[in-house]
Scaffold this motif. Structure first.
Motif, PDB file in Angstrom:
ATOM      1  N   LYS A   1       0.869  -1.179   0.000  1.00 11.22           N
ATOM      2  CA  LYS A   1       0.000   0.000   0.000  1.00 11.22           C
ATOM      3  C   LYS A   1       0.905   1.226   0.000  1.00 11.22           C
ATOM      4  O   LYS A   1       1.658   1.450   0.941  1.00 11.22           O
ATOM      5  CB  LYS A   1      -0.909   0.005   1.225  1.00 11.22           C
ATOM      6  CG  LYS A   1      -1.908   1.157   1.240  1.00 11.22           C
ATOM      7  CD  LYS A   1      -2.834   1.066   2.437  1.00 11.22           C
ATOM      8  CE  LYS A   1      -3.861   2.195   2.429  1.00 11.22           C
ATOM      9  NZ  LYS A   1      -4.763   2.115   3.614  1.00 11.22           N
TER      10      LYS A   1
ATOM     11  N   GLN B   1       1.764   5.388  -0.469  1.00 14.92           N
ATOM     12  CA  GLN B   1       1.278   6.762  -0.429  1.00 14.92           C
ATOM     13  C   GLN B   1       1.317   7.292  -1.857  1.00 14.92           C
ATOM     14  O   GLN B   1       2.327   7.140  -2.554  1.00 14.92           O
ATOM     15  CB  GLN B   1       2.167   7.608   0.477  1.00 14.92           C
ATOM     16  CG  GLN B   1       1.719   9.046   0.645  1.00 14.92           C
ATOM     17  CD  GLN B   1       0.469   9.178   1.510  1.00 14.92           C
ATOM     18  OE1 GLN B   1       0.273   8.366   2.427  1.00 14.92           O
ATOM     19  NE2 GLN B   1      -0.365  10.159   1.216  1.00 14.92           N
TER      20      GLN B   1
ATOM     21  N   GLU C   1       0.963  10.503  -4.396  1.00  8.23           N
ATOM     22  CA  GLU C   1       0.953  11.948  -4.525  1.00  8.23           C
ATOM     23  C   GLU C   1       0.759  12.323  -5.994  1.00  8.23           C
ATOM     24  O   GLU C   1       1.601  12.017  -6.839  1.00  8.23           O
ATOM     25  CB  GLU C   1       2.262  12.552  -4.007  1.00  8.23           C
ATOM     26  CG  GLU C   1       2.288  14.067  -4.047  1.00  8.23           C
ATOM     27  CD  GLU C   1       3.574  14.645  -3.481  1.00  8.23           C
ATOM     28  OE1 GLU C   1       3.742  15.876  -3.523  1.00  8.23           O
ATOM     29  OE2 GLU C   1       4.413  13.858  -2.985  1.00  8.23           O
TER      30      GLU C   1
ATOM     31  N   THR D   1       4.994   6.155  -2.960  1.00  9.10           N
ATOM     32  CA  THR D   1       6.038   5.935  -1.953  1.00  9.10           C
ATOM     33  C   THR D   1       5.606   4.779  -1.065  1.00  9.10           C
ATOM     34  O   THR D   1       4.488   4.782  -0.537  1.00  9.10           O
ATOM     35  CB  THR D   1       6.256   7.198  -1.104  1.00  9.10           C
ATOM     36  OG1 THR D   1       6.563   8.302  -1.960  1.00  9.10           O
ATOM     37  CG2 THR D   1       7.387   7.005  -0.112  1.00  9.10           C
TER      38      THR D   1
ATOM     39  N   LYS E   1      10.417   4.896  -4.057  1.00 10.69           N
ATOM     40  CA  LYS E   1       9.488   5.733  -4.813  1.00 10.69           C
ATOM     41  C   LYS E   1       9.463   5.258  -6.253  1.00 10.69           C
ATOM     42  O   LYS E   1      10.499   4.909  -6.822  1.00 10.69           O
ATOM     43  CB  LYS E   1       9.910   7.210  -4.777  1.00 10.69           C
ATOM     44  CG  LYS E   1       9.777   7.888  -3.427  1.00 10.69           C
ATOM     45  CD  LYS E   1      10.204   9.353  -3.533  1.00 10.69           C
ATOM     46  CE  LYS E   1      10.148  10.049  -2.178  1.00 10.69           C
ATOM     47  NZ  LYS E   1       8.778  10.272  -1.729  1.00 10.69           N
TER      48      LYS E   1
ATOM     49  N   ASP F   1      -5.576   9.009  -1.384  1.00 12.66           N
ATOM     50  CA  ASP F   1      -4.145   9.337  -1.473  1.00 12.66           C
ATOM     51  C   ASP F   1      -3.270   8.101  -1.274  1.00 12.66           C
ATOM     52  O   ASP F   1      -2.093   8.206  -0.931  1.00 12.66           O
ATOM     53  CB  ASP F   1      -3.781  10.419  -0.464  1.00 12.66           C
ATOM     54  CG  ASP F   1      -4.082  10.015   0.976  1.00 12.66           C
ATOM     55  OD1 ASP F   1      -4.624   8.906   1.194  1.00 12.66           O
ATOM     56  OD2 ASP F   1      -3.782  10.804   1.889  1.00 12.66           O
ATOM     57  N   HIS F   2      -3.857   6.926  -1.497  1.00 13.83           N
ATOM     58  CA  HIS F   2      -3.091   5.668  -1.457  1.00 13.83           C
ATOM     59  C   HIS F   2      -3.384   4.851  -2.710  1.00 13.83           C
ATOM     60  O   HIS F   2      -4.451   4.993  -3.313  1.00 13.83           O
ATOM     61  CB  HIS F   2      -3.446   4.841  -0.217  1.00 13.83           C
ATOM     62  CG  HIS F   2      -2.911   5.401   1.054  1.00 13.83           C
ATOM     63  ND1 HIS F   2      -3.581   6.370   1.785  1.00 13.83           N
ATOM     64  CD2 HIS F   2      -1.758   5.153   1.736  1.00 13.83           C
ATOM     65  CE1 HIS F   2      -2.863   6.684   2.860  1.00 13.83           C
ATOM     66  NE2 HIS F   2      -1.767   5.962   2.856  1.00 13.83           N
TER      67      HIS F   2
END
Length: 199
Positions: free
Chosen positions: A68, A70, A72, A99, A108, A155-156
């Motif tokens: 999972k 992050q 952006e 990330t 990343k 946002d995931h």
């Protein structure tokens, strides 16, 4: 490769509805990929290779390679021409940056969107993750592997390396395949997903 995209996105959707176990969903994904490559009307394999194709080899299913991340979103992304294995230069942009942690390390990866595909109703939510890792040229295709994703609603974003597959040019040089950009080179071995085909 549009048919392959459709199959992968369909499995992403169906597994949410059927309540399959995680392992079963990956096995179904692998089996359908094998069926596609065995079908002369769908397969990227040459006529010679399809006759002896017995299915892909995969790493053991390992849920720790489902991460999972992050996510952006990149605002005002600048379109660029992605290099391919031929002279073709399709237009992509970095849609977002993922990330995540794997093996207690942070990484990343850029996630891309095709300008051509986003103009179609069927693929307007499609995102593309090409990557390389330390298995390339050994147990996996030297040119890296791909993962298909959908635009996330939060946002995931989930990246499942067990669903990593080979580009068509790994099987047949007549295809033009994106080359993973250098920034998507992982300094670890991703021992999940598809292995290189043995000839």
């Amino acid at each position: 490769m549009k048919l392959l995209f459709s199959i992968i996105l369909l499995f992403m959707f169906n597994s949410k509805l059927t309540g399959q176990t995680y392992k079963d969903s990956i096995l179904d994904f692998q089996n359908h990929l094998n069926e596609e490559y065995s079908n002369p009307e769908e397969s990227p394999l040459t006529k010679k290779d399809i006759k002896k194709f017995k299915g892909h080899e995969y790493f053991p299913i390992d849920e720790s390679f489902k991460v999972k991340a992050q996510f952006e979103r990149v605002d005002d992304a600048v379109p660029f021409l992605m290099k391919t294995t031929t002279s073709r230069l399709p237009t992509y942009e970095i849609y977002g940056v993922a990330t995540f942690e794997l093996n207690n390390q942070e990484f990343k990866l850029n996630i891309y969107q095709s300008h051509k595909l986003r103009e179609t109703e069927e693929y307007r939510d499609y995102l593309f993750l090409p990557f390389t890792d330390l298995t390339n040229g050994d147990s996996t295709y030297s040119g890296g592997r791909f993962i298909d994703l959908e635009i996330p609603t939060s946002d995931h974003i989930t990246i499942d390396f067990n669903k990593a597959y080979n580009p068509y040019c790994a099987y047949n040089p007549k295809y033009s395949c994106p080359i993973p950009p250098p920034e998507n080179s992982l300094p670890i071995a991703i021992v999940a997903g598809i292995k290189k085909i043995k000839k």
